[in-house]
Every structure is written in C-alpha cells, then in structure tokens.
Design a protein around this motif. Structure first.
Motif, short mmCIF file in Angstrom:
data_model
loop_
_atom_site.label_atom_id
_atom_site.label_comp_id
_atom_site.label_asym_id
_atom_site.label_seq_id
_atom_site.Cartn_x
_atom_site.Cartn_y
_atom_site.Cartn_z
N PRO A 170 0.83 -1.20 0.00
CA PRO A 170 0.00 0.00 0.00
C PRO A 170 0.86 1.25 0.00
CG PRO A 170 0.08 -0.95 2.19
CD PRO A 170 0.77 -1.92 1.27
N ILE A 171 0.28 2.36 -0.38
CA ILE A 171 1.03 3.62 -0.41
C ILE A 171 1.43 4.03 1.00
CG2 ILE A 171 0.90 6.08 -0.97
CD1 ILE A 171 -0.97 5.36 -3.26
N ASP A 172 0.49 3.90 1.94
CA ASP A 172 0.78 4.24 3.32
C ASP A 172 1.59 3.13 3.98
OD1 ASP A 172 -0.72 6.59 3.09
OD2 ASP A 172 -2.58 5.53 3.59
N PRO A 173 2.46 3.47 4.93
CA PRO A 173 3.23 2.42 5.63
C PRO A 173 2.29 1.53 6.42
CG PRO A 173 3.50 4.55 6.72
CD PRO A 173 2.79 4.81 5.42
N PRO A 174 2.63 0.24 6.59
CA PRO A 174 1.75 -0.68 7.31
C PRO A 174 1.60 -0.28 8.77
CG PRO A 174 3.91 -1.67 6.95
CD PRO A 174 3.88 -0.39 6.17
N ASP A 175 0.38 -0.46 9.31
CA ASP A 175 0.19 -0.17 10.72
C ASP A 175 0.68 -1.35 11.56
OD1 ASP A 175 -1.75 -2.13 10.53
OD2 ASP A 175 -3.43 -0.73 10.58
N ARG A 176 0.59 -1.22 12.88
CA ARG A 176 1.13 -2.24 13.76
C ARG A 176 0.44 -3.58 13.55
NH1 ARG A 176 4.11 -3.64 17.97
NH2 ARG A 176 3.22 -4.78 19.74
N SER A 177 -0.87 -3.56 13.30
CA SER A 177 -1.60 -4.82 13.10
C SER A 177 -1.06 -5.58 11.89
CB SER A 177 -3.09 -4.54 12.91
OG SER A 177 -3.66 -4.01 14.08
N MET A 181 0.75 -9.24 11.93
CA MET A 181 0.22 -10.35 11.13
C MET A 181 1.26 -10.91 10.18
SD MET A 181 -2.58 -11.49 11.98
CE MET A 181 -2.80 -12.57 10.57
N SER A 182 2.10 -10.03 9.64
CA SER A 182 3.17 -10.50 8.76
C SER A 182 4.13 -11.39 9.52
CB SER A 182 3.91 -9.29 8.17
OG SER A 182 4.98 -9.71 7.36
N ASN A 183 4.50 -10.98 10.73
CA ASN A 183 5.39 -11.78 11.56
C ASN A 183 4.72 -13.09 12.00
OD1 ASN A 183 7.39 -9.82 11.39
ND2 ASN A 183 6.70 -8.77 13.25
N PHE A 184 3.43 -13.02 12.28
CA PHE A 184 2.69 -14.22 12.67
C PHE A 184 2.67 -15.24 11.54
CE2 PHE A 184 -1.62 -16.11 12.08
CZ PHE A 184 -1.49 -17.15 12.98
N LYS A 185 2.44 -14.78 10.32
CA LYS A 185 2.36 -15.70 9.19
C LYS A 185 3.70 -16.37 8.91
CE LYS A 185 -1.65 -13.83 6.77
NZ LYS A 185 -2.17 -13.23 5.52
N CYS A 186 4.79 -15.63 9.10
CA CYS A 186 6.12 -16.23 8.94
C CYS A 186 6.34 -17.33 9.98
CB CYS A 186 7.20 -15.16 9.09
SG CYS A 186 7.30 -14.00 7.72
N LEU A 187 5.93 -17.06 11.19
CA LEU A 187 6.07 -18.04 12.27
C LEU A 187 5.15 -19.24 12.04
CD1 LEU A 187 7.47 -18.59 14.98
CD2 LEU A 187 5.60 -17.36 16.11
N ALA A 210 -5.22 -12.15 23.11
CA ALA A 210 -6.34 -11.27 22.74
C ALA A 210 -5.89 -10.21 21.75
CB ALA A 210 -6.91 -10.62 23.99
N TYR A 211 -4.69 -9.65 21.96
CA TYR A 211 -4.21 -8.60 21.05
C TYR A 211 -3.85 -9.18 19.68
CZ TYR A 211 -1.71 -4.56 19.25
OH TYR A 211 -1.30 -3.51 18.47
N LEU A 212 -3.28 -10.38 19.67
CA LEU A 212 -2.97 -11.03 18.40
C LEU A 212 -4.24 -11.27 17.61
CD1 LEU A 212 -1.04 -12.33 16.40
CD2 LEU A 212 -1.13 -14.43 17.75
N ASN A 213 -5.29 -11.70 18.29
CA ASN A 213 -6.57 -11.90 17.62
C ASN A 213 -7.14 -10.59 17.11
OD1 ASN A 213 -7.83 -14.46 17.14
ND2 ASN A 213 -7.79 -14.83 19.35
N GLU A 214 -6.98 -9.55 17.89
CA GLU A 214 -7.45 -8.23 17.47
C GLU A 214 -6.74 -7.78 16.20
OE1 GLU A 214 -7.02 -3.68 19.11
OE2 GLU A 214 -7.36 -5.27 20.60
N CYS A 215 -5.43 -7.99 16.16
CA CYS A 215 -4.65 -7.63 14.98
C CYS A 215 -5.06 -8.46 13.77
CB CYS A 215 -3.16 -7.81 15.26
SG CYS A 215 -2.48 -6.65 16.46
N ALA A 216 -5.27 -9.75 14.00
CA ALA A 216 -5.67 -10.64 12.90
C ALA A 216 -6.99 -10.21 12.29
CB ALA A 216 -5.76 -12.09 13.40
N LYS A 217 -7.96 -9.89 13.15
CA LYS A 217 -9.27 -9.48 12.66
C LYS A 217 -9.20 -8.14 11.94
CE LYS A 217 -12.04 -11.95 16.11
NZ LYS A 217 -12.96 -11.80 17.26
N LYS A 218 -8.38 -7.22 12.47
CA LYS A 218 -8.26 -5.91 11.83
C LYS A 218 -7.59 -6.01 10.48
CE LYS A 218 -6.34 -1.28 12.50
NZ LYS A 218 -5.55 -0.39 13.39
N ALA A 219 -6.53 -6.84 10.39
CA ALA A 219 -5.75 -6.92 9.15
C ALA A 219 -6.39 -7.81 8.09
CB ALA A 219 -4.34 -7.42 9.46
#
Length: 283
Positions: A170-177, A181-187, A210-219
């Motif tokens: 994307p044009i904008d830099p990726p947010d924390r979520s 998620m990118s790091n989670f998928k690599c793992l 809970a926060y990982l799930n929140e990030c997954a749902k957001k992303a």
C-alpha cells in the motif's frame, strides 16, 4: 485410477558445484514437460521469468495463466507444476536460502505466496539487462568469478523482489496490526504442524493472545485460529492430492493423533470428507 507416490516429489538443489545459485536461459521447446508437469516441491527458491510466450502454472491448487513478460516466484516447498507453455523463452534463477541475502529472505517470507507478476516495459528492460550481465559472468573463469556471479544475481533478485513489493504494498506504511500479522504468518509457516494454539504464537511475538486476535481481525477479518486451520488444511490438501498417504498418516504428520478429530476438522473446513477430496483429485 492413476498411482500416486507415497510422498510429494521433492527436488533438491540440482548442482553441487554451483554453490547454491543457478541462472539459466532456455527455450520453451527445451522444457521437460513430463517432469515439470508432475506436481512437486523444491527445497530452494525459484524465480521463473517468462520473456516470450505464454503458459499456465499451477501452485497449490490455483492455476495461473501467464503471458510475457512476467515473473513467478515459487517459495520452497510450495507444491507446483507447469501445465502448458507456448512458444518463447524464459530464464530461471534457483537459489537456496543459505545463499540468499537475509534482507531479501525476510521480505520473501512476508510476500509469499505471491501471484505471478506482469512486468511493465521499463522494468522488464532492467531485468533483461541484468539477466544478460549474470549470464555473461557465468562465462568468466577467473578469481572471484563466483562472488561476482553471486552479487550480480543478488542484484537481479533484489530488483525482482522490489517489483513484487511495488505491486502489492500500500502507499501508506503498514500499521502495527499489519506488521504483527506479517510476523505471525512467517512463524505459522514454520510451526503449523507442531503448534495449533494461538497462545503459542502470541507468546513468541511477545503480545497477548487477545491482542494477536485483534490484529488478525483488523488486518484480515479472520481470527488467529482461522489462519492456523487454513494453513493446516492447505497442507492436508497437498498430501491428499499429490501423495498416496492414508488419511490417518496425513493426520499424524500434521500433528493430529486423534484421527477422527482431524477428519471432522477437514470436513467442516472444506464441506467434504478427506476421502471425497482425494477421489475428486483422480477425476
């Protein structure tokens, strides 16, 4: 009913003397269609640059029509095959993980699986020039010739990776979520057969479940458990379609000693039993 191998065929790096990196240009008529038409895995990174002509690649049950100029990236252990090719020429780059620049390797883990990329004329011109330099370097027999070839190929690979990034980022830099998620998928790619608990991944990423799930749902719109299940089912499909292993053996390989639980999971995810899915693969 055609016979299938007990294991999905695995191509290991083909040339020890190449020291982990190979670049070759060839014509479509030189392809060993029977060999590449059989579904298989590679234990190395493969870049296929179609310079002329067209064809169809299948990667993990998805068929990708390609036209020149385009590039396909196949990550290690993806199941793939070439279905058809027409006319033209192509260049392949084979490189094992040990010889790939660590920064490039990190990016490839994050963008994979990647769909074939149609190259714009100016990008294809740069890639063609870089290929020519790499092939020329192969002909020199002098001190540091291997290092020169490796560096030339790295420059080419780096440019190809940048093209994938330009196409998908994307044009904008990726947010924390998105970063999490990118790091989670690599793992997940490394541990899916051993670790099914979202809590394990959260712990490895130093965040709460809970926060990982929140990030997954957001992303992505899906929970961590959905992603874990999706990756397991993909591997199950690979083994059901491309090997003769029994469903029980596949369940065990994927970390399920409870065969009936795995069967229910597969049925729920795909809408059919594992045996039905396998039967369809023979049709």
């Amino acid at each position: 009913m055609s016979l299938k191998p007990q294991f999905i065929p695995l191509n290991t790096f083909p040339d020890v003397e190449s020291k982990g990196i190979i670049i070759e240009r060839s014509a479509v008529e030189d392809l060993e269609l029977e060999r590449i038409g059989t579904a298989h895995r590679d234990n190395y990174h493969l870049f296929f640059i179609l310079e002329q002509g067209s064809g169809i690649f299948e990667v993990d049950f998805r068929q990708h029509p390609i036209v020149s100029p385009s590039v396909i990236y196949i990550q290690p252990y993806q199941v793939h095959r070439g279905i058809s090719f027409k006319d033209g020429r192509f260049t392949i780059i084979l490189i094992n993980g040990e010889n790939l620049d660590p920064d490039y390797l990190d990016v490839l883990k994050k963008i994979a699986p990647a769909a074939p990329l149609l190259l714009q004329p100016e990008s294809f011109e740069v890639i063609s020039d870089a290929i020519a330099v790499c092939l020329r370097m192969k002909t020199f027999k002098r001190k540091l010739s291997y290092s020169i070839l490796k560096n030339s190929c790295h420059a080419l690979i780096g440019f190809i990776i940048s093209e994938f990034l330009n196409d998908s980022s994307p044009i904008d830099p990726p947010d924390r979520s998105a970063v999490i998620m990118s790091n989670f998928k690599c793992l997940l790619e490394e541990k899916f057969a051993l670790e099914k608990n979202p809590g394990y991944y959260a712990e490895q990423l130093n965040i709460s479940t809970a926060y990982l799930n929140e990030c997954a749902k957001k992303a992505t719109g899906y929970t961590v458990s959905n992603h874990i299940q999706e990756r397991i089912i993909l591997e199950a499909k690979r083994l059901l379609f491309h090997s003769s292993k029994s469903v029980k053996e596949i369940a065990s390989q994927l970390g399920y000693e409870d065969y009936s639980y795995f069967s229910r999971l597969f049925n729920k995810s795909t809408g059919m039993t594992a045996l039905t899915f396998r039967k369809k693969s023979f049709e």
